[in-house]
Design a protein around this motif. Structure first.
Motif, PDB file in Angstrom:
ATOM      1  N   LEU A   1      15.803 -22.466   1.402  1.00 46.03           N
ATOM      2  CA  LEU A   1      15.445 -24.048   2.077  1.00 46.03           C
ATOM      3  C   LEU A   1      13.393 -23.149   2.246  1.00 46.03           C
ATOM      4  N   ILE A   2      13.167 -23.462   1.913  1.00 46.08           N
ATOM      5  CA  ILE A   2      11.504 -22.820   1.636  1.00 46.08           C
ATOM      6  C   ILE A   2      10.530 -23.789   2.168  1.00 46.08           C
ATOM      7  N   ALA A   3      10.588 -24.980   2.094  1.00 45.77           N
ATOM      8  CA  ALA A   3       9.646 -25.974   2.273  1.00 45.77           C
ATOM      9  C   ALA A   3      10.474 -27.473   2.867  1.00 45.77           C
ATOM     10  N   ASN A   4       9.871 -27.632   3.329  1.00 49.50           N
ATOM     11  CA  ASN A   4       9.469 -29.360   3.915  1.00 49.50           C
ATOM     12  C   ASN A   4       9.472 -30.302   2.772  1.00 49.50           C
ATOM     13  N   ALA A   5       9.002 -30.007   1.554  1.00 57.01           N
ATOM     14  CA  ALA A   5       8.482 -30.560   0.925  1.00 57.01           C
ATOM     15  C   ALA A   5       8.844 -30.795  -0.966  1.00 57.01           C
ATOM     16  N   ASP A   6       8.631 -31.588  -1.522  1.00 57.72           N
ATOM     17  CA  ASP A   6       9.261 -31.078  -2.778  1.00 57.72           C
ATOM     18  C   ASP A   6       8.837 -29.180  -3.540  1.00 57.72           C
ATOM     19  N   VAL A   7       9.675 -28.421  -4.057  1.00 58.65           N
ATOM     20  CA  VAL A   7       9.606 -27.271  -4.793  1.00 58.65           C
ATOM     21  C   VAL A   7       9.515 -27.883  -6.034  1.00 58.65           C
ATOM     22  N   GLN A   8       9.000 -27.736  -6.814  1.00 55.21           N
ATOM     23  CA  GLN A   8       7.936 -28.452  -8.523  1.00 55.21           C
ATOM     24  C   GLN A   8       8.181 -27.628  -9.767  1.00 55.21           C
ATOM     25  N   SER A   9       8.219 -26.371  -9.391  1.00 53.06           N
ATOM     26  CA  SER A   9       7.893 -25.460 -11.281  1.00 53.06           C
ATOM     27  C   SER A   9       8.433 -23.873 -10.565  1.00 53.06           C
ATOM     28  N   ILE A  10       8.418 -23.285 -11.505  1.00 52.99           N
ATOM     29  CA  ILE A  10       9.330 -22.371 -11.331  1.00 52.99           C
ATOM     30  C   ILE A  10       9.205 -21.671 -12.987  1.00 52.99           C
ATOM     31  N   ALA A  11       8.928 -20.055 -12.249  1.00 50.24           N
ATOM     32  CA  ALA A  11       8.273 -19.068 -13.578  1.00 50.24           C
ATOM     33  C   ALA A  11       9.100 -18.037 -13.516  1.00 50.24           C
ATOM     34  N   VAL A  12       9.441 -17.101 -13.608  1.00 53.23           N
ATOM     35  CA  VAL A  12      10.163 -15.756 -14.242  1.00 53.23           C
ATOM     36  C   VAL A  12       9.596 -14.612 -14.470  1.00 53.23           C
ATOM     37  N   SER A  13       9.302 -13.114 -14.342  1.00 52.03           N
ATOM     38  CA  SER A  13       8.699 -12.321 -15.204  1.00 52.03           C
ATOM     39  C   SER A  13       9.611 -11.871 -15.950  1.00 52.03           C
ATOM     40  N   ASP A  14       9.113 -10.995 -16.868  1.00 55.59           N
ATOM     41  CA  ASP A  14      10.092 -10.905 -18.215  1.00 55.59           C
ATOM     42  C   ASP A  14      11.002  -9.888 -18.099  1.00 55.59           C
ATOM     43  N   GLN A  15      11.002  -9.181 -16.936  1.00 55.34           N
ATOM     44  CA  GLN A  15      11.557  -8.164 -16.598  1.00 55.34           C
ATOM     45  C   GLN A  15      12.684  -8.613 -16.186  1.00 55.34           C
ATOM     46  N   GLU A  16      12.439  -9.999 -15.380  1.00 56.52           N
ATOM     47  CA  GLU A  16      13.598 -10.644 -14.504  1.00 56.52           C
ATOM     48  C   GLU A  16      13.593  -9.750 -13.408  1.00 56.52           C
ATOM     49  N   ASP A  17      12.303  -9.312 -13.082  1.00 52.49           N
ATOM     50  CA  ASP A  17      12.802  -8.501 -11.936  1.00 52.49           C
ATOM     51  C   ASP A  17      11.961  -9.444 -10.130  1.00 52.49           C
ATOM     52  N   SER A  18      11.583 -10.873 -10.655  1.00 51.18           N
ATOM     53  CA  SER A  18      10.496 -11.371  -9.952  1.00 51.18           C
ATOM     54  C   SER A  18      10.219 -12.619 -10.348  1.00 51.18           C
ATOM     55  N   PHE A  19      10.430 -13.501  -9.711  1.00 52.15           N
ATOM     56  CA  PHE A  19      10.108 -14.785  -9.966  1.00 52.15           C
ATOM     57  C   PHE A  19       8.950 -15.383  -9.161  1.00 52.15           C
ATOM     58  N   VAL A  20       8.771 -16.419  -9.494  1.00 55.31           N
ATOM     59  CA  VAL A  20       6.951 -17.654  -8.862  1.00 55.31           C
ATOM     60  C   VAL A  20       7.503 -18.784  -8.697  1.00 55.31           C
ATOM     61  N   VAL A  21       7.170 -19.752  -7.410  1.00 49.73           N
ATOM     62  CA  VAL A  21       8.269 -21.230  -7.689  1.00 49.73           C
ATOM     63  C   VAL A  21       6.544 -21.806  -6.549  1.00 49.73           C
ATOM     64  N   GLY A  22       6.255 -23.111  -6.299  1.00 49.84           N
ATOM     65  CA  GLY A  22       5.564 -23.955  -6.260  1.00 49.84           C
ATOM     66  C   GLY A  22       5.774 -24.988  -6.048  1.00 49.84           C
ATOM     67  N   THR A  23       5.391 -25.268  -4.758  1.00 51.41           N
ATOM     68  CA  THR A  23       6.088 -26.509  -3.473  1.00 51.41           C
ATOM     69  C   THR A  23       4.542 -27.730  -3.989  1.00 51.41           C
ATOM     70  N   ALA A  24       5.159 -28.472  -3.023  1.00 49.61           N
ATOM     71  CA  ALA A  24       4.376 -30.241  -2.920  1.00 49.61           C
ATOM     72  C   ALA A  24       3.352 -29.305  -1.510  1.00 49.61           C
TER      73      ALA A  24
END
Length: 590
Positions: free
Chosen positions: A137-160
């Motif tokens: 649980l990372i936010a009090n609002a929507d988590v709206q986007s996700i992208a994974v690195s090519d090596q699949e060792d990290s990813f990033v998410v964006g919130t409202a």
């Protein structure tokens, strides 16, 4: 083509690029075959109960994850049937919500499905068993986007809430081979919803409602402290949205779905340097031209004489004739445009307004002669063999004999308009071109690249000029190279052949080729000492770069005549005032 499923909420291309999945409003997932010639419908997957908001392919191309409302489906691509349906917990901060929207999914090679949803959760699922593995649980609002690195060792998410979170796959203990996903870094560079994120090998990229594109470098991946190591916030597109008819002092502004034509105001007052003079005649809003259909305007241009306007959407090209009668104008559309002018990436008129140059999205360059209310197709320069590279920047010489074109890669081609053939190709450079222009009289081509390097190439001699070789030998000032916005326009003073005028979003610069170049020990932004210093000291400290940072953010700057310069600013406060209010966060002590 119509997908026949209502509004399309999501799309994803297969790892091979030969197939396209489309998620629709009616709960259908449709598979299309993609070939260079066409897109062809292949089949429907099992229909779901609610709209398909997100899609992700397994890297092998055999399975697909689809995010909907309250559940995630895993499909077998071969049969089109749903293997698993994974229900998402509706709990949000301890309270049950009516719906949980799956805004994004990512399918990893090991079969893990990562989902982000409107309850502020990032969840990890096992696609083989259809079970929940881990929940963040990372936010009090929507988590709206996700992208994974090519090596699949990290990813990033964006919130409202405007926060971007970075997750990394790390070892449980220092000697252990077992790894787990850990939330490592939060970044707060946005004020509003982060609707889109991307993960490059060296940076996290995010964008959203606040109109900023933020590039956040991953310092552990950056080997040398250079341009790639700087945090960059991009607000304006790196292409021109304003064009100018110098002879009639008109400006054409390009918006998403319409064009506006304005006549500049004028003054008869005089004053000393730095004074703001009152207008004797206000600026006139002459024309509001609405685009046909729902598509965005890609590019537009007004001819130097002010008698022609051309613009293009993604699928149609429009040309208009402007008739000026005293203070009134009338508009006449040129009909029966040829089929090859379906869509343009860049449009440019010759200096005498007799020719129109159109760069199509197929890589070809069309030369058209303009007649009174009509046109004649003269020639098409085809792309170099083996490439379908689109030309996104054009420059024509003031005498109309030369046309320079630059594509999405680093190459610049120079064509002879007189003989309608390729004249030469400028030596390749590693960084893309951001602006180019051809100087009057000398026909020297000045090229600016995204790494802030500026080259001068002689078109008649087919080689770099002596000045360009000198500046490459000595190198640019380190502060010049550290600027984080690209040069978007280059022009020349008709009576001062040694001057090059250029600008980016935050500075206007005149390069005087007759003066010595600055070295790293001299001041770049303050080349002239106070006026009470002696002429000898002033001359000794003066260098070629004269920079003004008065105008910002600067969308457009151009010389109207020898003594008049027009600048168009777009204040950020105006843009921010039009945005919806951000999500309120409770701060400690309030």
């Amino acid at each position: 083509m119509d997908a026949f499923g209502g509004p399309i909420w999501s799309m994803a291309a297969s790892p091979s690029g030969s197939q396209l999945l489309v998620g629709c409003e009616d709960g259908s997932v449709k598979l299309f075959q993609v070939t260079p010639e066409k897109i062809q419908f292949e089949r429907n997957f099992d229909r779901q109960k609610s709209r398909i908001l997100s899609l992700s392919w397994h890297p092998s191309g055999t399975h697909v994850a689809a995010g909907s409302i309250d559940y995630i489906s895993v499909f077998d691509v071969k049969s089109g049937s749903a293997i698993h349906k994974m229900l998402v917990d509706r709990q949000y901060m301890g309270v049950s919500k009516r719906k949980c929207i799956i805004w994004g999914v990512a399918f990893l090679s090991d079969g893990t499905v990562i989902s982000v949803d409107s309850a502020g959760k990032v969840q990890f699922w096992d696609s083989a068993t259809g079970t929940l593995v881990k929940n963040h649980l990372i936010a009090n609002a929507d988590v709206q986007s996700i992208a994974v690195s090519d090596q699949e060792d990290s990813f990033v998410v964006g919130t409202a809430e405007g926060t971007v979170f970075h997750f990394q796959l790390v070892s449980v203990t220092s000697n252990s081979s077992e790894k787990q996903w850990v939330r490592t870094k939060p970044f707060q560079h946005h004020t509003h919803d982060v609707r889109a994120v991307a993960h490059s090998p060296t940076a996290l990229i995010s964008g959203g409602t606040d109109t900023h594109l933020v590039i956040r470098p991953l310092m552990e991946k950056v080997e040398v402290k250079n341009y790639d190591a700087a945090l960059r916030k991009i607000t304006f597109p790196h292409r021109r949205l304003v064009s100018c008819a110098k002879k009639r002092q008109l400006l054409l502004f390009q918006f998403a779905h319409h064009l506006e034509l304005w006549r500049l105001g004028s003054t008869v007052a005089t004053g000393k340097n730095g004074d703001t003079l009152p207008l004797s005649k206000d600026a006139d809003h002459l024309l509001h031209l609405k685009a046909k259909g729902p598509e965005n305007i890609i590019c537009s241009c007004i001819s130097p004489c002010g008698s022609w306007i051309a613009y293009s959407t993604t699928s149609r090209f429009f040309l208009y004739r402007l008739n000026h009668e005293h203070d009134n104008i009338s508009l006449q559309r040129v009909s029966k445009m040829p089929a090859f002018l379906r869509s343009a990436l860049q449009i440019l008129f010759s200096e005498d307004s007799t020719k129109l140059f159109v760069a199509s999205n197929q890589g070809s360059l069309h030369v058209i002669r303009l007649l009174e209310g009509s046109f004649k197709h003269l020639h098409t320069f085809q792309p170099q063999s083996g490439t379908v590279e689109s030309m996104c920047l054009l420059a024509v010489s003031p005498d109309g004999n030369w046309l320079a074109a630059s594509g999405t890669s680093a190459g610049v081609h120079v064509y002879s308009v007189k003989h309608l053939k390729l004249h030469c190709t400028v030596p390749a450079y590693n960084f893309p071109v951001t602006a180019l222009a051809i100087a009057p009289n000398t026909n020297n081509l000045v090229i600016a690249h995204s790494d802030q390097q500026v080259f001068e190439y002689s078109i008649p001699d087919k080689q770099y000029t002596e000045w360009s070789r000198t500046i490459q030998k000595q190198g640019f000032h380190h502060l010049w190279l550290q600027r984080d916005t690209p040069i978007t326009h280059i022009s020349f003073h008709p009576k001062r052949p040694m001057h090059i005028l250029l600008h980016d979003a935050y500075m206007f610069c005149i390069i005087d080729k007759s003066l010595p170049l600055p070295n790293d020990k001299t001041l770049l932004y303050n080349p002239l000492p106070p006026t009470n210093e002696s002429d000898v000291i002033r001359r000794r400290t003066a260098h070629a770069f004269k920079i003004s940072k008065i105008y910002k953010p600067l969308l457009f700057m151009e010389l109207l005549d020898e003594r008049t310069l027009v600048a168009v600013e777009r204040p950020l406060d105006d843009i921010i005032a039009q945005l919806p209010p951000p999500i309120k966060k409770k701060k400690f002590g309030t």
